[in-house]
Design an enzyme around this catalytic site. Structure first.
Site, PDB file in Angstrom:
ATOM      1  N   CYS A 154       0.894  -1.153  -0.049  1.00 46.26           N
ATOM      2  CA  CYS A 154       0.175   0.141   0.165  1.00 46.26           C
ATOM      3  C   CYS A 154       0.726   1.030   0.021  1.00 46.26           C
ATOM      4  O   CYS A 154       0.902   2.115   1.009  1.00 46.26           O
ATOM      5  CB  CYS A 154      -1.181  -0.078   1.196  1.00 46.26           C
ATOM      6  N   GLU A 193       6.698  -0.797  -8.158  1.00 47.04           N
ATOM      7  CA  GLU A 193       6.455  -2.483  -8.487  1.00 47.04           C
ATOM      8  C   GLU A 193       7.283  -2.687  -9.541  1.00 47.04           C
ATOM      9  O   GLU A 193       7.644  -2.173 -10.491  1.00 47.04           O
ATOM     10  CB  GLU A 193       5.088  -2.715  -8.822  1.00 47.04           C
TER      11      GLU A 193
END
Length: 889
Positions: free
Chosen positions: A242, A337
């Site tokens: 998150c 990511e």
DNA sequence: ATCCTCCCCTAC
DNA sequence: TAAGGTAGGGGAGGAT
């Protein structure tokens, strides 16, 4: 205390105050971190939306010997939007290596104004203050103490019914509805505040950065062992947990187990969208995309943070630095990511490397990351899902089927809402069920590629490779929020701004495009006002694309085409809810000719055909809106040119740069030749003969010089005329200052020299005084540090300016640890040490600029990386000594 | 058969 | 109030 403060302030920022008095626009904000005032120059590239105030604020504060409220000094053009922006001063200075978000550390009630907050913070400094300033503010301090201080964060969980909002928040009365109707700079401001825009652009940014890394000198873990037989390829997928929440609460460990979400606003209406929620919040069912009011209904004590984009950038940079340190092949997926391709020997445990990387990420960023490890990208990605949060998971080959059996198909990449529904109809919900469907059937239902892919995926098969470099196929910008037009003037203005934005992005990437696609969202019939404030609501999307023979990226051409395409939709502009412009069929900008040619073409066309050069080729395929655009409305290649009326506005033939004409795409040449009634071709032919007659010894450089002279002459002649005024809409200078916020400095550094020079010329003069002659560049980095000073003296420029203008030159290809390498590093460090000493008191902004640039450049060259790593501690030590604290870059 | 445009879907 | 972007992939269907 105050006088101490002011004294220090004067000492440090004499020169800035001087510049201020010259009328330069600065933005700044006082932050109390070791009693240091932070001042940044007004440049949206740096401002990140901080309040911009007039220079008088500093001067008046000093004159009054007190800290005046900055609010009355705020620049009008920024007043509406900037005050509502969160404060990011803390991103500039941080305390002893801990980058605390001071502003975000204070819980603010919605009513608390920014100025109150400034004062409240200031009182932290004046603990034993006896001057007016501290007395005046002690009450406010109490007010904040009782309501808003950090310690309330700790007790906040007991106050179950109050939702905390953590962010800089302005007086509400300053906020006005924000839409295309009320804000002339809507497009620009919009992207500054859009989280999705940041998410979208960051992916490319890290891809680009990695490309630089590859093409630079250094890359580690390159597995020098070519003996691949004893190695196996493993894919690691790393994803921060998150991200948006983790970053903003990384300095508040107490909040780790409390529900926290990030969104734009905590307004009681609660129609802001949650962007990210941490795991405790998710346990209440709070998800990204949910309205704040719904989230609060589920979890009344939810803590809400505002975005901190600069902090995201900082952490993402750290994240990627770590990945690149451990692995050569990194495929950026987004800012938080990435995939890593690693080769391991058969005995190695792939989990170890993931463990090490995750540990380092946490120690560096204080944010957790999860990792998935598998034989291919699919398995690695799936494993990450199981690993979250803050864990890692390895799916060995022999466990693949077992793992996939129970996995819901929605977990497979590429399976979104629609595909899931389609398969649910067939009572397929898990991968094991999906395996029972034949490839043929899947392909029939979902299309050949999708069917093939899913057939593979549910068996754990994925042939895609981790690719560090990915080609960009399209570049565009769209806005589907806040778009409201009352007449065609509004829509045209909006289109122009959008074109500027897209043009800037194209320039930033050094590309041009041949296909221009305009997408418009129109309110659906019967759809009322959207639930979401200023949202686009229920819309119909129409798009139309146009392919031109020569690639373009200039605002003028883009705007002409966009305007014309928009008109071809025949829409009621009041119904328009969103517009997007995208370019595809990209080609590399020709760096050697581009700058000159473009400006000349602009001059030519703005003067020659103010009605606009029409695209030569237009395609318009069937869709529902085609019928409303009768073919007659579409321009044909000849219709535009055949209007002889333009001829009177043409520049005389003698003013035409024939070199440019010679390089025009044939269609455009024909068009121009037509305008000049065939004279152009004749001249070209006779010139060609002359050339052949002359000796061929004309140097390229001379041609360039001539080009420039002609271009300058044309400019000079056109400038005072009306023609140039009409063209000013398309001038780069017009789009530069505002849109610079969208330019990543790393991109700027990567631009071809000429384009960068062009852009730099648009910056305030003190930043761009010099371009360096080739001679001064050679061997500079090899010289002793005194040569550097000599160079800067001779060029009369700042180091930062030199770095910016010579980004390419500064990334030499020298093998690490060679003697040459060491000599350069030692000399450069000596130079920097001295430079820091010279500037530390007088021009801290310059040092900041230098190190920001070095930081950027260091991703391209291991030499610069080493230089940066070695000199940064010197800078920080000096900052600590002079001001206390640390410069946050 | 192949390409193109206009969508739609997906991911972050 | 709030900031619903960006880019890639691919399918349908028309044009050639």
């Amino acid at each position: 205390m105050l006088s101490f403060f002011i004294k220090k302030f004067q000492l440090c920022y004499r020169n800035i105050v001087y510049k201020l008095k010259q009328g330069m626009l600065l933005f700044f904000k006082l932050g109390i971190v070791h009693s240091v005032v932070i001042v940044l120059f007004e440049s949206r590239a740096f401002s990140h939306g901080l309040p911009v105030v007039k220079p008088d604020w500093i001067a008046d504060s000093i004159a009054a010997n007190t800290l005046l409220s900055w609010v009355p000094y705020q620049l009008v053009e920024h007043a509406v939007t900037e005050t509502s922006k969160q404060l990011k001063l803390s991103a500039f200075f941080s305390e002893k290596g801990i980058s605390r978000s001071h502003h975000q550390g204070i819980l603010i009630q919605n009513e608390t104004s920014l100025s109150d907050k400034c004062k409240g913070e200031s009182t932290e400094l004046t603990l034993s203050g006896t001057d007016n300033f501290s007395q005046e503010n002690s009450q406010e301090s109490k007010h904040i103490d009782t309501n808003d201080e950090l310690k309330d964060v700790k007790s906040e969980s007991e106050e179950d019914c109050s939702t905390s909002y953590v962010a800089g928040k302005s007086s509400d009365h300053l906020n006005r509805p924000h839409s295309t109707l009320t804000d002339p700079n809507f497009v620009e401001n919009y992207f500054k505040y859009s989280r999705l825009h940041f998410i979208g652009t960051w992916r490319n940014r890290y891809r680009k950065r990695f490309f630089n890394f590859l093409s630079g000198t250094g890359s580690k873990n390159n597995n020098p062992n070519n003996d691949t037989e004893n190695l196996r390829r493993i894919v690691i997928h790393i994803d921060m947990d998150c991200f948006f929440v983790s970053v903003v609460i990384r300095n508040f460990p107490d909040l780790l187990d409390k529900p926290v979400a990030v969104c734009h606003s905590n307004n009681p209406k609660g129609t802001a969208e949650i962007s990210s929620a941490n795991y405790p919040a998710r346990s209440y069912g709070i998800k990204a995309g949910m309205f704040v009011r719904d989230a609060k209904a589920r979890c009344p004590h939810l803590t809400i943070f505002s975005y901190d984009f600069s902090a995201y950038e900082e952490v993402a940079d750290q994240f990627y630095s770590i990945l690149h340190k451990h692995c050569k092949k990194v495929q950026a997926v987004s800012c938080d990511e990435a995939f890593l391709a690693v080769s391991l020997s058969l005995n190695d445990n792939p989990e170890n490397i993931a463990e090490i990387i995750r540990k380092e990420i946490f120690e560096t960023t204080r944010c957790t990351a999860s990792a998935g490890i598998g034989e291919n990208m699919l398995l690695a990605r799936l494993a990450t899902k199981s690993a979250k949060p803050n864990g890692q998971c390895f799916i060995p080959l022999d466990k693949v089927n077992e793992y996939l059996d129970k996995l819901p198909i929605s977990a497979l990449p590429g399976v979104g809402y629609n595909v899931e529904e389609k398969l649910r109809m067939k009572e397929v919900e898990t991968c094991s069920q999906l395996r029972t469907i034949s490839k043929d059937v899947l392909q029939k239902d979902l299309g050949s590629k999708m069917g093939d892919m899913l057939w593979n995926y549910c068996r754990g098969i994925d042939h895609s490779a981790v690719e560090a470099v990915q080609e960009t196929k399209s570049i565009g910008a769209e806005v589907n929020w806040g778009v409201r037009f009352k007449d065609s003037k509004d829509s045209e203005n909006f289109l122009m701004n959008l074109c500027k934005e897209v043009s800037l992005r194209l320039h930033g990437c050094g590309v041009q495009g041949r296909t221009i696609t305009l997408k418009v969202k129109v309110r659906k019939k019967g759809a009322g006002e959207p639930v979401k404030y200023m949202g686009c609501g229920d819309c119909e999307t129409i798009s139309r694309s146009l392919t031109v023979p020569g690639a373009i990226n200039d605002v003028g051409s883009l705007h002409r085409i966009a305007k014309q395409t928009f008109a071809s939709f025949h829409l009621d502009v009041k119904e328009v809810r969103g517009v997007g412009l995208k370019l595809s069929r990209l080609e590399l900008d020709n760096p050697s000719r581009k700058g000159i040619e473009e400006s000349r073409l602009e001059l030519l066309f703005s003067s020659a055909t103010r009605k606009g050069k029409q695209p030569v080729e237009q395609s318009c395929s069937t869709n529902h809106s085609r019928e409303d655009a009768p073919s007659g409305a579409r321009p044909s290649s000849s219709s535009a040119v055949s209007q002889g009326s333009n001829i009177s506005e043409l520049p005389p033939l003698s003013h035409i740069d024939l070199d440019v004409v010679r390089n025009l795409p044939p269609e455009i040449f024909l068009e121009m030749n037509g305008l000049y009634k065939g004279e152009l071709r004749k001249i070209l032919e006779s010139q060609q003969q002359e050339k052949e007659y002359n000796s061929e010894s004309v140097e390229r450089k001379d041609c360039r010089q001539q080009d420039q002279e002609i271009s300058t002459r044309m400019q000079r002649e056109l400038e005072p005329s009306e023609a140039s005024c009409s063209k000013s809409n398309y001038c780069k200078s017009d789009l530069m200052p505002g849109s610079l916020s969208q330019v990543d400095f790393s991109i700027l550094e990567n631009l071809p020299d000429e384009v960068r020079t062009d852009i730099l010329k648009q910056l305030p003069p003190h930043r761009v005084e010099n371009q360096f002659p080739e001679s001064s560049k050679s061997n500079l980095s090899l010289g002793s540090h005194s040569k550097w000073f000599e160079m800067l003296r001779v060029q009369n420029c700042l180091l930062s300016e030199f770095l910016l203008s010579n980004a390419t030159f500064l990334t030499p290809n020298i093998s690490p640890s060679s003697e040459e390498w060491d000599a350069i590093v030692v000399n450069s460090c000596e130079f920097m040490k001295e430079y820091i000493r010279q500037k530390i008191e007088s021009d801290i902004e310059e040092l900041y600029n230098c190190f920001r640039l070095l930081k950027r450049l260091s991703s391209k060259s291991s030499l610069l990386l080493e230089f940066y790593d070695r000199t940064l501690p010197l800078l920080q030590a000096s900052i600590g000594e002079h001001y206390g604290g640390k410069l946050h870059l």
